[in-house]
Design an enzyme around this catalytic site. Sequence first.
Site: not given
Length: 296
Positions: A12, A15, A170
């Site tokens: 948090a 982004g 990723y």
Amino acid sequence: MNVCPTIVITGATSGIGQIATVELARQGAHIIFTARNENKAAATRAAIKAVAPGARIDVHYADFTSLDAVARVGAEIAANCEHIDVLINNAGLHAFEQRITMDGFSEMVAVNYLAPWLLTNILRNKLISSAPSRVITVASEASRRSGRLQARRDICSTSAFTRLGSSKLYGRTKLMNIMFSLELARQLQGTGVAVNCLDPGFNVTGLGRELGFAATLERVLKFLNIGNPQRGASIIVRLATDPAFGRESGGYFSVNDARRLSPVAPGDDLVAQQELWSVTSELLSGLWIGSLQVKA
Ligand SMILES: NC(=O)c1ccc[n+]([C@@H]2O[C@H](COP(=O)([O-])OP(=O)(O)OC[C@H]3O[C@@H](n4cnc5c(N)ncnc54)[C@H](OP(=O)(O)O)[C@@H]3O)[C@@H](O)[C@H]2O)c1
């Protein structure tokens, strides 16, 4: 959903996670967020207070490269809050080089996949006793670049990779997020816990921070109005608050009108999901069971 739901969110402090957190607080949620940096946590707290001065906020610190830290923070959250309406697994990174964590895992596998797996399972009983409740995991259509998946090999691999090769790894961690979410949804059927995952689309955030020219690229993209992170944040908020997503479970939803996506193979394969779950459970069992005992 309660009028003032309790929402636990990771990632948090930057982004789309930060934007979603501020919006959820503005809508009245009690926010419990995890952070690894005190200054960034203070900035998120200030951003929340700017739109929701009376918001209740609790912060727990953990760097997700340490699975011990994840287990500790999970046990802390479970011990400190009576119920959890929504858990949002959002923290993640795209590393451009291989870095190995203190537990011996690739950093991207640890932070993007093992950490949310462990945190969710530590909070699992709390989520069940809080039902109706929700678990939302931020996955990605980058999962389509992951290639074939071999659970044990891919969780444990620490092979070096280049910036170009990093996309495959990723993507694989994001495919694991989807498979985790679908398997968890099946396990929690009938408990009142709705489990869904999502693709937030392309967002200009800190995710590209390891790119040498990230700052310049960010300016250009903002100028062209490409990748506004408000959009990615909005699908997180929608899955957390829209009553329709409290009734649906086992979905993978797109930022585009929240339409259902079919995961790339083997994401939708039940046997592969179960194998991934069982390998992960075996690798993490010490931490997971240990933290449940601490909590008891
Ligand atoms: N941006 C995109 O286009 C896009 C597309 C598809 C999916 N996603 C997913 O969206 C999620 C949020 O990413 P974002 O784009 O908002 O990126 P971001 O701006 O870099 O935010 C990532 C968040 O994860 C946290 N995080 C990273 N490594 C951590 C660690 N070791 N321990 C604890 N927290 C850690 C960061 O903390 P710090 O603030 O301390 O760094 C930050 O709060 C990720 O799961 C990502 O994979 C993003």
